[in-house]
Motif scaffolding. Structure first.
Motif, PDB file in Angstrom:
ATOM      1  N   ALA A  48      33.333  22.418  35.644  1.00 20.38           N
ATOM      2  CA  ALA A  48      34.180  23.346  34.901  1.00 20.38           C
ATOM      3  C   ALA A  48      34.969  24.223  35.864  1.00 20.38           C
ATOM      4  O   ALA A  48      34.446  24.641  36.901  1.00 20.38           O
ATOM      5  CB  ALA A  48      33.353  24.220  33.963  1.00 20.38           C
ATOM      6  N   ILE A  49      36.226  24.482  35.509  1.00 18.69           N
ATOM      7  CA  ILE A  49      37.075  25.434  36.226  1.00 18.69           C
ATOM      8  C   ILE A  49      37.239  26.640  35.310  1.00 18.69           C
ATOM      9  O   ILE A  49      37.735  26.500  34.184  1.00 18.69           O
ATOM     10  CB  ILE A  49      38.445  24.814  36.549  1.00 18.69           C
ATOM     11  CG1 ILE A  49      38.269  23.565  37.412  1.00 18.69           C
ATOM     12  CG2 ILE A  49      39.342  25.828  37.239  1.00 18.69           C
ATOM     13  CD1 ILE A  49      39.545  22.759  37.565  1.00 18.69           C
ATOM     14  N   VAL A  50      36.824  27.796  35.762  1.00 17.81           N
ATOM     15  CA  VAL A  50      36.763  28.970  34.897  1.00 17.81           C
ATOM     16  C   VAL A  50      37.538  30.132  35.492  1.00 17.81           C
ATOM     17  O   VAL A  50      37.255  30.576  36.605  1.00 17.81           O
ATOM     18  CB  VAL A  50      35.296  29.402  34.667  1.00 17.81           C
ATOM     19  CG1 VAL A  50      35.232  30.665  33.826  1.00 17.81           C
ATOM     20  CG2 VAL A  50      34.503  28.281  34.006  1.00 17.81           C
ATOM     21  N   ASP A  51      38.523  30.634  34.741  1.00 17.32           N
ATOM     22  CA  ASP A  51      39.225  31.847  35.133  1.00 17.32           C
ATOM     23  C   ASP A  51      38.326  33.042  34.809  1.00 17.32           C
ATOM     24  O   ASP A  51      37.647  33.054  33.774  1.00 17.32           O
ATOM     25  CB  ASP A  51      40.551  31.942  34.377  1.00 17.32           C
ATOM     26  CG  ASP A  51      41.363  33.148  34.805  1.00 17.32           C
ATOM     27  OD1 ASP A  51      41.308  33.497  35.999  1.00 17.32           O
ATOM     28  OD2 ASP A  51      42.039  33.747  33.953  1.00 17.32           O
ATOM     29  N   ILE A  52      38.317  34.022  35.686  1.00 21.05           N
ATOM     30  CA  ILE A  52      37.450  35.182  35.479  1.00 21.05           C
ATOM     31  C   ILE A  52      37.923  36.036  34.299  1.00 21.05           C
ATOM     32  O   ILE A  52      37.131  36.484  33.473  1.00 21.05           O
ATOM     33  CB  ILE A  52      37.380  36.039  36.759  1.00 21.05           C
ATOM     34  CG1 ILE A  52      36.630  35.285  37.860  1.00 21.05           C
ATOM     35  CG2 ILE A  52      36.690  37.372  36.483  1.00 21.05           C
ATOM     36  CD1 ILE A  52      35.184  34.985  37.524  1.00 21.05           C
ATOM     37  N   GLY A  53      39.249  36.252  34.194  1.00 17.33           N
ATOM     38  CA  GLY A  53      39.769  37.142  33.165  1.00 17.33           C
ATOM     39  C   GLY A  53      40.072  36.434  31.862  1.00 17.33           C
ATOM     40  O   GLY A  53      41.229  36.158  31.557  1.00 17.33           O
ATOM     41  N   LEU A  54      39.057  36.164  31.082  1.00 15.19           N
ATOM     42  CA  LEU A  54      39.211  35.440  29.815  1.00 15.19           C
ATOM     43  C   LEU A  54      39.092  36.380  28.623  1.00 15.19           C
ATOM     44  O   LEU A  54      38.337  37.354  28.677  1.00 15.19           O
ATOM     45  CB  LEU A  54      38.134  34.349  29.689  1.00 15.19           C
ATOM     46  CG  LEU A  54      38.183  33.185  30.662  1.00 15.19           C
ATOM     47  CD1 LEU A  54      36.934  32.325  30.495  1.00 15.19           C
ATOM     48  CD2 LEU A  54      39.436  32.345  30.454  1.00 15.19           C
ATOM     49  N   PRO A  55      39.797  36.093  27.514  1.00 14.67           N
ATOM     50  CA  PRO A  55      39.597  36.866  26.283  1.00 14.67           C
ATOM     51  C   PRO A  55      38.315  36.447  25.572  1.00 14.67           C
ATOM     52  O   PRO A  55      37.786  35.365  25.807  1.00 14.67           O
ATOM     53  CB  PRO A  55      40.835  36.520  25.453  1.00 14.67           C
ATOM     54  CG  PRO A  55      41.277  35.187  25.948  1.00 14.67           C
ATOM     55  CD  PRO A  55      40.898  35.119  27.401  1.00 14.67           C
ATOM     56  N   LYS A  56      37.834  37.338  24.717  1.00 16.01           N
ATOM     57  CA  LYS A  56      36.669  37.128  23.845  1.00 16.01           C
ATOM     58  C   LYS A  56      35.340  37.120  24.598  1.00 16.01           C
ATOM     59  O   LYS A  56      34.363  37.728  24.140  1.00 16.01           O
ATOM     60  CB  LYS A  56      36.804  35.848  23.015  1.00 16.01           C
ATOM     61  CG  LYS A  56      37.966  35.859  22.048  1.00 16.01           C
ATOM     62  CD  LYS A  56      37.942  34.644  21.132  1.00 16.01           C
ATOM     63  CE  LYS A  56      39.114  34.684  20.151  1.00 16.01           C
ATOM     64  NZ  LYS A  56      39.118  33.518  19.251  1.00 16.01           N
ATOM     65  N   LEU A  57      35.301  36.437  25.727  1.00 15.73           N
ATOM     66  CA  LEU A  57      34.087  36.398  26.542  1.00 15.73           C
ATOM     67  C   LEU A  57      34.556  36.227  27.981  1.00 15.73           C
ATOM     68  O   LEU A  57      35.271  35.272  28.287  1.00 15.73           O
ATOM     69  CB  LEU A  57      33.206  35.217  26.117  1.00 15.73           C
ATOM     70  CG  LEU A  57      31.766  35.164  26.631  1.00 15.73           C
ATOM     71  CD1 LEU A  57      30.943  36.300  26.031  1.00 15.73           C
ATOM     72  CD2 LEU A  57      31.142  33.824  26.282  1.00 15.73           C
ATOM     73  N   SER A  58      34.188  37.133  28.862  1.00 10.30           N
ATOM     74  CA  SER A  58      34.678  37.064  30.239  1.00 10.30           C
ATOM     75  C   SER A  58      34.137  35.832  30.949  1.00 10.30           C
ATOM     76  O   SER A  58      33.109  35.257  30.554  1.00 10.30           O
ATOM     77  CB  SER A  58      34.271  38.319  31.017  1.00 10.30           C
ATOM     78  OG  SER A  58      32.886  38.275  31.329  1.00 10.30           O
ATOM     79  N   LEU A  76      33.713  26.059  39.314  1.00  2.63           N
ATOM     80  CA  LEU A  76      34.654  26.661  40.246  1.00  2.63           C
ATOM     81  C   LEU A  76      35.375  27.783  39.517  1.00  2.63           C
ATOM     82  O   LEU A  76      35.935  27.561  38.446  1.00  2.63           O
ATOM     83  CB  LEU A  76      35.678  25.626  40.719  1.00  2.63           C
ATOM     84  CG  LEU A  76      36.771  26.158  41.644  1.00  2.63           C
ATOM     85  CD1 LEU A  76      36.284  26.153  43.087  1.00  2.63           C
ATOM     86  CD2 LEU A  76      38.044  25.333  41.531  1.00  2.63           C
ATOM     87  N   ILE A  77      35.336  28.996  40.081  1.00  2.00           N
ATOM     88  CA  ILE A  77      36.014  30.117  39.423  1.00  2.00           C
ATOM     89  C   ILE A  77      37.377  30.353  40.060  1.00  2.00           C
ATOM     90  O   ILE A  77      37.575  30.113  41.255  1.00  2.00           O
ATOM     91  CB  ILE A  77      35.171  31.410  39.474  1.00  2.00           C
ATOM     92  CG1 ILE A  77      34.785  31.771  40.914  1.00  2.00           C
ATOM     93  CG2 ILE A  77      33.951  31.303  38.593  1.00  2.00           C
ATOM     94  CD1 ILE A  77      34.101  33.116  41.035  1.00  2.00           C
ATOM     95  N   LEU A  78      38.320  30.823  39.230  1.00  2.00           N
ATOM     96  CA  LEU A  78      39.649  31.207  39.686  1.00  2.00           C
ATOM     97  C   LEU A  78      39.730  32.727  39.676  1.00  2.00           C
ATOM     98  O   LEU A  78      39.414  33.358  38.666  1.00  2.00           O
ATOM     99  CB  LEU A  78      40.725  30.617  38.767  1.00  2.00           C
ATOM    100  CG  LEU A  78      40.720  29.097  38.610  1.00  2.00           C
ATOM    101  CD1 LEU A  78      41.822  28.666  37.653  1.00  2.00           C
ATOM    102  CD2 LEU A  78      40.876  28.403  39.962  1.00  2.00           C
ATOM    103  N   THR A  79      40.137  33.318  40.803  1.00  2.00           N
ATOM    104  CA  THR A  79      40.210  34.778  40.908  1.00  2.00           C
ATOM    105  C   THR A  79      41.583  35.197  41.416  1.00  2.00           C
ATOM    106  O   THR A  79      42.301  34.406  42.029  1.00  2.00           O
ATOM    107  CB  THR A  79      39.138  35.327  41.871  1.00  2.00           C
ATOM    108  OG1 THR A  79      39.478  34.938  43.220  1.00  2.00           O
ATOM    109  CG2 THR A  79      37.764  34.800  41.528  1.00  2.00           C
ATOM    110  N   ALA A  80      41.938  36.443  41.160  1.00  2.00           N
ATOM    111  CA  ALA A  80      43.191  37.000  41.672  1.00  2.00           C
ATOM    112  C   ALA A  80      43.008  37.407  43.132  1.00  2.00           C
ATOM    113  O   ALA A  80      41.902  37.746  43.564  1.00  2.00           O
ATOM    114  CB  ALA A  80      43.602  38.205  40.843  1.00  2.00           C
TER     115      ALA A  80
END
Length: 229
Positions: A48-58, A76-80
């Motif tokens: 899974a590729i997961v952005d940190i800043g997600l709506p509804k559930l971080s 794998l997380i995506l960060t700013a």
């Protein structure tokens, strides 16, 4: 390999889907944490590729919940850029690696390939099984040093069997990990891929790399060389 992309930005989500699909991955999408939580729990994914800043559930809470429920595919997380706290929190929550936005698709693909290899217990991209070599970075196959031309679906089928070498993989599992949820699940289609792979990889019928386990599925039976695992 089947990937779940969790990203609320539609443009980036589309970019990820296109770039990864072009590299032979099967990609499914979620635009918020709640949908992703459900999809990761109900469907099989290899990563899974997961952005940190997600709506509804971080993204952080999403990863924590997945891990608490025993869902262990690589993440794998995506960060700013500059948000080092997000990187630390994500890794502590159970993510396996991170990538800072903006990024090049080539770097993302390399990170994904490394995570998938590590999860399968392989340290290098070239997996060698006697005369048969599979390069998971170039997505190529060679037999006795000569390239073997495979279709995208044939390669995906072989790669999944190879990274799970020695395990019996049911037709259902193979289909679920290789194709979208709406893929035609006629088992005859999968049998055609397996038959073609046997013809291309073992024209003399001396290797017999893919074994049919009657009533259960298929198993890749060749042993990896010492430098291929």
């Amino acid at each position: 390999m089947k990937l779940l992309v969790v990203e609320d930005d539609p443009d980036l989500r589309r970019q990820l889907n296109t770039g990864l699909s072009d590299r032979g991955y099967t990609v499914e999408e979620a635009c918020d944490g709640e949908d992703a939580l459900y999809m990761g729990r109900e469907y099989p994914y290899d990563l899974a590729i997961v952005d940190i800043g997600l709506p509804k559930l971080s993204g952080i809470e999403l990863i924590q919940r997945w891990r608490s429920q025993g869902i262990n595919f690589p993440i794998l997380i995506l960060t700013a850029r500059g948000d080092w706290q997000d990187k630390v929190e994500g890794l502590e929550a159970g993510a396996d690696d991170y990538l800072v936005k903006p990024f090049h698709t080539e770097e993302l693909a390399a990170r994904l390939n490394a995570l998938l290899r590590r999860a399968a217990g392989h340290a290098v991209p070239q997996l060698c099984f006697g005369p048969l070599t599979l390069d998971t970075t170039a997505r190529t196959v060679a037999l006795k040093g000569q390239p073997v031309k495979l279709t995208s679906y044939e390669y995906r089928t072989l790669e999944y069997l190879v990274v799970n070498a020695g395990k019996t993989i049911s037709k259902t599992e193979l289909t679920e990990h290789l194709y979208h949820q709406d893929f035609d699940r006629d088992s005859n289609v999968l049998e055609v891929f397996i038959r073609r792979l046997r013809q291309k990889l073992d024209p003399d019928q001396t290797l017999q790399p893919i074994e049919t386990v009657r009533g259960l599925g298929y198993r890749f039976v060749l042993q990896a060389d010492d430098n291929g695992g």
